[in-house]
Scaffold this active site. Structure first.
Site, PDB file in Angstrom:
ATOM      1  NE  ARG A  91      -3.197  -5.694  15.853  1.00 17.78           N
ATOM      2  CZ  ARG A  91      -2.854  -6.117  17.054  1.00 17.78           C
ATOM      3  NH1 ARG A  91      -3.483  -7.122  17.616  1.00 17.78           N
ATOM      4  NH2 ARG A  91      -1.844  -5.578  17.698  1.00 17.78           N
TER       5      ARG A  91
ATOM      6  CE1 TYR B 148      -7.981  -0.413   6.479  1.00 17.30           C
ATOM      7  CE2 TYR B 148      -7.857   0.454   4.267  1.00 17.30           C
ATOM      8  CZ  TYR B 148      -7.727   0.628   5.616  1.00 17.30           C
ATOM      9  OH  TYR B 148      -7.347   1.855   6.115  1.00 17.30           O
TER      10      TYR B 148
ATOM     11  CD  GLU C 208      -4.358   5.014  15.067  1.00 21.38           C
ATOM     12  OE1 GLU C 208      -4.516   6.211  14.741  1.00 21.38           O
ATOM     13  OE2 GLU C 208      -4.302   4.096  14.239  1.00 21.38           O
TER      14      GLU C 208
ATOM     15  CG  ASP D 113      -8.552   3.723   1.545  1.00 23.73           C
ATOM     16  OD1 ASP D 113      -8.410   3.673   2.783  1.00 23.73           O
ATOM     17  OD2 ASP D 113      -7.590   3.625   0.750  1.00 23.73           O
TER      18      ASP D 113
ATOM     19  NE  ARG E 184      -2.174   5.818  12.572  1.00 25.28           N
ATOM     20  CZ  ARG E 184      -2.574   5.376  11.411  1.00 25.28           C
ATOM     21  NH1 ARG E 184      -1.902   5.661  10.316  1.00 25.28           N
ATOM     22  NH2 ARG E 184      -3.653   4.625  11.289  1.00 25.28           N
TER      23      ARG E 184
ATOM     24  NE  ARG F 205       5.004   9.541  -4.718  1.00 23.68           N
ATOM     25  CZ  ARG F 205       4.431   9.905  -3.593  1.00 23.68           C
ATOM     26  NH1 ARG F 205       5.110  10.565  -2.686  1.00 23.68           N
ATOM     27  NH2 ARG F 205       3.166   9.622  -3.398  1.00 23.68           N
TER      28      ARG F 205
ATOM     29  NE  ARG G 298      -2.928   0.070   3.368  1.00 23.60           N
ATOM     30  CZ  ARG G 298      -4.156   0.548   3.359  1.00 23.60           C
ATOM     31  NH1 ARG G 298      -5.087  -0.115   2.732  1.00 23.60           N
ATOM     32  NH2 ARG G 298      -4.468   1.665   3.976  1.00 23.60           N
TER      33      ARG G 298
HETATM   34  P1  FAD Z   1     -18.662   2.289   9.105  1.00 23.64           P
HETATM   35  O1  FAD Z   1     -18.097   3.652   9.043  1.00 23.64           O
HETATM   36  O2  FAD Z   1     -18.108   1.352  10.098  1.00 23.64           O
HETATM   37  O3  FAD Z   1     -20.241   2.418   9.334  1.00 23.64           O
HETATM   38  C1  FAD Z   1     -21.053   1.318   9.705  1.00 23.64           C
HETATM   39  C2  FAD Z   1     -22.112   1.834  10.669  1.00 23.64           C
HETATM   40  O4  FAD Z   1     -23.063   0.789  10.911  1.00 23.64           O
HETATM   41  C3  FAD Z   1     -21.533   2.217  12.029  1.00 23.64           C
HETATM   42  O5  FAD Z   1     -21.871   3.563  12.333  1.00 23.64           O
HETATM   43  C4  FAD Z   1     -22.190   1.244  12.995  1.00 23.64           C
HETATM   44  O6  FAD Z   1     -22.484   1.799  14.248  1.00 23.64           O
HETATM   45  C5  FAD Z   1     -23.464   0.864  12.252  1.00 23.64           C
HETATM   46  N1  FAD Z   1     -23.997  -0.438  12.655  1.00 23.64           N
HETATM   47  C6  FAD Z   1     -23.338  -1.617  12.705  1.00 23.64           C
HETATM   48  N2  FAD Z   1     -24.175  -2.601  13.138  1.00 23.64           N
HETATM   49  C7  FAD Z   1     -25.377  -2.023  13.356  1.00 23.64           C
HETATM   50  C8  FAD Z   1     -26.611  -2.507  13.832  1.00 23.64           C
HETATM   51  N3  FAD Z   1     -26.799  -3.791  14.164  1.00 23.64           N
HETATM   52  N4  FAD Z   1     -27.647  -1.637  13.954  1.00 23.64           N
HETATM   53  C9  FAD Z   1     -27.482  -0.323  13.649  1.00 23.64           C
HETATM   54  N5  FAD Z   1     -26.329   0.186  13.198  1.00 23.64           N
HETATM   55  C10 FAD Z   1     -25.288  -0.646  13.050  1.00 23.64           C
HETATM   56  N6  FAD Z   1     -10.226   5.573   4.685  1.00 23.64           N
HETATM   57  C11 FAD Z   1      -9.710   6.537   3.895  1.00 23.64           C
HETATM   58  O7  FAD Z   1     -10.173   6.715   2.766  1.00 23.64           O
HETATM   59  N7  FAD Z   1      -8.699   7.353   4.347  1.00 23.64           N
HETATM   60  C12 FAD Z   1      -8.160   7.227   5.589  1.00 23.64           C
HETATM   61  O8  FAD Z   1      -7.240   7.979   5.950  1.00 23.64           O
HETATM   62  C13 FAD Z   1      -8.682   6.202   6.432  1.00 23.64           C
HETATM   63  N8  FAD Z   1      -8.177   6.042   7.665  1.00 23.64           N
HETATM   64  C14 FAD Z   1      -8.664   5.039   8.455  1.00 23.64           C
HETATM   65  C15 FAD Z   1      -8.095   4.890   9.721  1.00 23.64           C
HETATM   66  C16 FAD Z   1      -8.545   3.889  10.550  1.00 23.64           C
HETATM   67  C17 FAD Z   1      -7.947   3.739  11.910  1.00 23.64           C
HETATM   68  C18 FAD Z   1      -9.564   2.999  10.089  1.00 23.64           C
HETATM   69  C19 FAD Z   1     -10.028   1.869  10.951  1.00 23.64           C
HETATM   70  C20 FAD Z   1     -10.145   3.164   8.843  1.00 23.64           C
HETATM   71  C21 FAD Z   1      -9.691   4.182   8.002  1.00 23.64           C
HETATM   72  N9  FAD Z   1     -10.254   4.385   6.742  1.00 23.64           N
HETATM   73  C22 FAD Z   1      -9.738   5.374   5.934  1.00 23.64           C
HETATM   74  C23 FAD Z   1     -11.384   3.574   6.243  1.00 23.64           C
HETATM   75  C24 FAD Z   1     -12.771   4.216   6.530  1.00 23.64           C
HETATM   76  O9  FAD Z   1     -12.948   4.337   7.923  1.00 23.64           O
HETATM   77  C25 FAD Z   1     -13.869   3.333   5.918  1.00 23.64           C
HETATM   78  O10 FAD Z   1     -13.700   3.234   4.522  1.00 23.64           O
HETATM   79  C26 FAD Z   1     -15.301   3.844   6.132  1.00 23.64           C
HETATM   80  O11 FAD Z   1     -15.516   4.341   7.422  1.00 23.64           O
HETATM   81  C27 FAD Z   1     -16.261   2.681   5.898  1.00 23.64           C
HETATM   82  O12 FAD Z   1     -17.598   3.124   5.948  1.00 23.64           O
HETATM   83  P2  FAD Z   1     -18.765   2.054   6.199  1.00 23.64           P
HETATM   84  O13 FAD Z   1     -20.038   2.827   6.053  1.00 23.64           O
HETATM   85  O14 FAD Z   1     -18.567   0.857   5.372  1.00 23.64           O
HETATM   86  O15 FAD Z   1     -18.550   1.557   7.695  1.00 23.64           O
HETATM   87  N1  UDP Z   2       3.971   0.978   7.788  1.00 23.91           N
HETATM   88  C1  UDP Z   2       5.254   0.919   8.320  1.00 23.91           C
HETATM   89  N2  UDP Z   2       5.812   2.055   8.809  1.00 23.91           N
HETATM   90  C2  UDP Z   2       5.163   3.250   8.813  1.00 23.91           C
HETATM   91  C3  UDP Z   2       3.863   3.309   8.267  1.00 23.91           C
HETATM   92  C4  UDP Z   2       3.294   2.146   7.773  1.00 23.91           C
HETATM   93  O1  UDP Z   2       5.854  -0.127   8.344  1.00 23.91           O
HETATM   94  O2  UDP Z   2       5.721   4.254   9.280  1.00 23.91           O
HETATM   95  C5  UDP Z   2       3.377  -0.277   7.275  1.00 23.91           C
HETATM   96  C6  UDP Z   2       2.526  -0.986   8.340  1.00 23.91           C
HETATM   97  O3  UDP Z   2       2.690  -2.377   8.155  1.00 23.91           O
HETATM   98  C7  UDP Z   2       1.120  -0.582   7.978  1.00 23.91           C
HETATM   99  C8  UDP Z   2       1.204  -0.529   6.453  1.00 23.91           C
HETATM  100  O4  UDP Z   2       2.511  -0.023   6.196  1.00 23.91           O
HETATM  101  O5  UDP Z   2       0.176  -1.523   8.426  1.00 23.91           O
HETATM  102  C9  UDP Z   2       0.153   0.330   5.781  1.00 23.91           C
HETATM  103  O6  UDP Z   2       0.285   1.633   6.259  1.00 23.91           O
HETATM  104  P1  UDP Z   2      -0.902   2.673   6.255  1.00 23.91           P
HETATM  105  O7  UDP Z   2      -0.391   3.985   6.707  1.00 23.91           O
HETATM  106  O8  UDP Z   2      -1.594   2.595   4.933  1.00 23.91           O
HETATM  107  O9  UDP Z   2      -1.831   2.044   7.385  1.00 23.91           O
HETATM  108  P2  UDP Z   2      -3.234   2.495   7.978  1.00 23.91           P
HETATM  109  O10 UDP Z   2      -3.397   3.970   7.737  1.00 23.91           O
HETATM  110  O11 UDP Z   2      -4.231   1.650   7.247  1.00 23.91           O
HETATM  111  O12 UDP Z   2      -3.099   2.142   9.412  1.00 23.91           O
END
Ligand code: FAD
Ligand code: UDP
Length: 366
Positions: free
Chosen positions: A248, A347, A299, A349, A279, A175, A171
């Site tokens: 996780r 997974y 985090e 985005d 982070r 560069r 991912r």
């Molecule tokens: P969710 O946002 O999880 O929404 C599902 C909803 O359903 C929740 O509000 C939940 O409460 C509800 N629900 C579940 N079960 C029930 C039930 N039985 N009854 C009623 N409600 C229910 N994406 C990016 O593009 N850029 C980023 O930088 C990025 N950073 C991330 C960092 C982290 C730490 C994580 C974990 C994810 C990140 N993502 C990022 C991904 C992003 O969070 C997801 O793509 C997006 O939130 C998914 O939307 P969703 O609607 O599928 O799920």
């Molecule tokens: N990663 C790493 N060092 C860093 C940042 C990321 O080794 O400083 C690795 C790590 O395994 C991570 C993966 O690259 O799970 C993907 O990173 P990303 O920032 O996309 O993770 P996310 O935002 O999904 O946590």
């Protein structure tokens, strides 16, 4: 009241679907079991700063249709994600680029950097990488693997790099230019006013019921709509009939600090295993904030068990196989649409989830 669609989950999948359905003249009810909308991209205003409550979220996409869609709802700023990484007392630029190579080896040109990597790649002797460690060694060599990948990845995933799939590390861009943009996508930014505002716009004019769990109220909720869009966990929907899918988890520790600028960047990664967190996010920098205080979040990676918040899917062969069994059951339920990261166990985005909701909505309504 009878609805065309009952949408379970007010995250980006549910909100996009609801918005499109409303625009197409359908009647829609959105429910969420949480006490807020926006799912995992929810932002909460603390001290005038939009705090990303479920981890830092940066919107990036190469899909023009998705970009135009979100920009038609709210304005996006010009934020570009350029995290830095702290390793053994020194700061490095990410993703791996000419700045990083210069900081690590003192090299000045792409030819010198490429030669260093080629030399380390050859020394590894790996031709067909089978796991994350081997993949990293062949992509960037031993020095970068040891300084910036190994310890971070092992604490993030709670497993040795040699036991993780190679795909995780692919991912990250590599560069040979002095470009610290973490993403390769054409478009990037943060919604001005936070993600909650974006989702509020999506849900404008739509009935939303919070604190409402579909699975706990299924008997009364299921009949109130022609179709149900379910975005919750697929295994929970089927009462874990075949066992539970693995995730996780993460823990967040938020602090309001009485300083204007704590770390000078939105995201600083902490590589060394001596730090229990991966982070620190300083939220004001996502929107170029000049508030007198600041909010920072540490985090911490966490193991997952039932009852904890689901963050990252674990797409190994065991879970992929288990998901496919649930998918067979889901496909038999003609009243239901299963969409989003929990219902599709993928997974995604944010832009992927919006695109997916658009595709499914169009399939439904054409
Ligand atoms: P969710 O946002 O999880 O929404 C599902 C909803 O359903 C929740 O509000 C939940 O409460 C509800 N629900 C579940 N079960 C029930 C039930 N039985 N009854 C009623 N409600 C229910 N994406 C990016 O593009 N850029 C980023 O930088 C990025 N950073 C991330 C960092 C982290 C730490 C994580 C974990 C994810 C990140 N993502 C990022 C991904 C992003 O969070 C997801 O793509 C997006 O939130 C998914 O939307 P969703 O609607 O599928 O799920
Ligand atoms: N990663 C790493 N060092 C860093 C940042 C990321 O080794 O400083 C690795 C790590 O395994 C991570 C993966 O690259 O799970 C993907 O990173 P990303 O920032 O996309 O993770 P996310 O935002 O999904 O946590």
């Amino acid at each position: 009241m009878h609805y065309n669609y009952l949408i379970v989950g007010a995250g980006l999948f549910g909100a996009t679907f609801a918005n499109l359905a409303k625009k197409a003249g359908k009647s829609v009810l959105v429910i969420d079991k949480r006490n807020h909308i926006a799912g995992n991209c929810y932002t909460e205003n603390i001290e005038g700063i939009n705090v990303h409550k479920y981890g830092a979220h940066i919107f990036h996409t190469s899909n023009k249709q998705v970009w135009d869609y979100v920009n038609s709802l709210v304005e996006f700023n010009r934020y570009t994600n350029s995290p830095v990484a702290m390793s053994k007392g020194k700061l490095y630029n990410l993703p791996f680029n000419m700045n990083t190579f210069n900081q690590l080896w003192g090299v000045h040109t792409p030819v010198e950097a490429q030669a260093k990597i080629a030399e380390q790649r050859a020394a590894s002797g790996i031709t067909e990488p089978c796991n994350l460690e081997e993949q990293a060694l062949t992509l960037v060599g031993k020095d970068i693997y040891e300084a910036l990948i190994k310890e971070y990845t092992e604490k993030q995933w709670g497993r040795k790099c040699s036991e993780l799939p190679a795909s995780i590390i692919k991912r990250l861009p590599i560069r040979f230019t002095f470009d610290n943009n973490y993403f390769n996508d054409l478009y990037q930014g943060i919604p001005c006013g936070g993600y909650t505002k974006l989702v509020e716009k999506m849900l404008e004019g739509i009935e939303v019921r919070l604190n409402t769990d579909f699975l706990e109220n299924r008997t009364e909720l299921e009949p109130i709509a022609d179709r149900v869009v379910y975005t919750g966990p697929i295994d929970e929907f089927f009462e874990y009939r075949f066992g539970n899918l693995e995730y996780r988890s993460l823990k967040f520790e938020n602090k309001v600090l009485d300083v204007e600028n704590f770390q000078g960047n939105a995201v600083v990664n902490y590589i060394d295993s001596k730090y229990p967190y991966t982070r620190i996010t300083e939220h004001k920098h996502f929107e170029f904030g000049i508030q007198p205080k600041t909010v920072v979040t540490r985090e911490y990676p966490d193991s997952w068990e039932l009852g904890k918040e689901r963050f990252y899917t674990v797409n190994d062969s065991k879970n992929t196989e288990l998901y496919s069994k649930y998918k067979v059951l889901a496909d038999q339920l003609s009243k239901y649409i299963f969409g989003g990261r929990l219902a599709e166990y993928k997974y995604y985005d944010m832009d992927d989830v919006i695109e997916r909701a658009m595709v499914i909505f169009n399939q439904e309504n054409n």
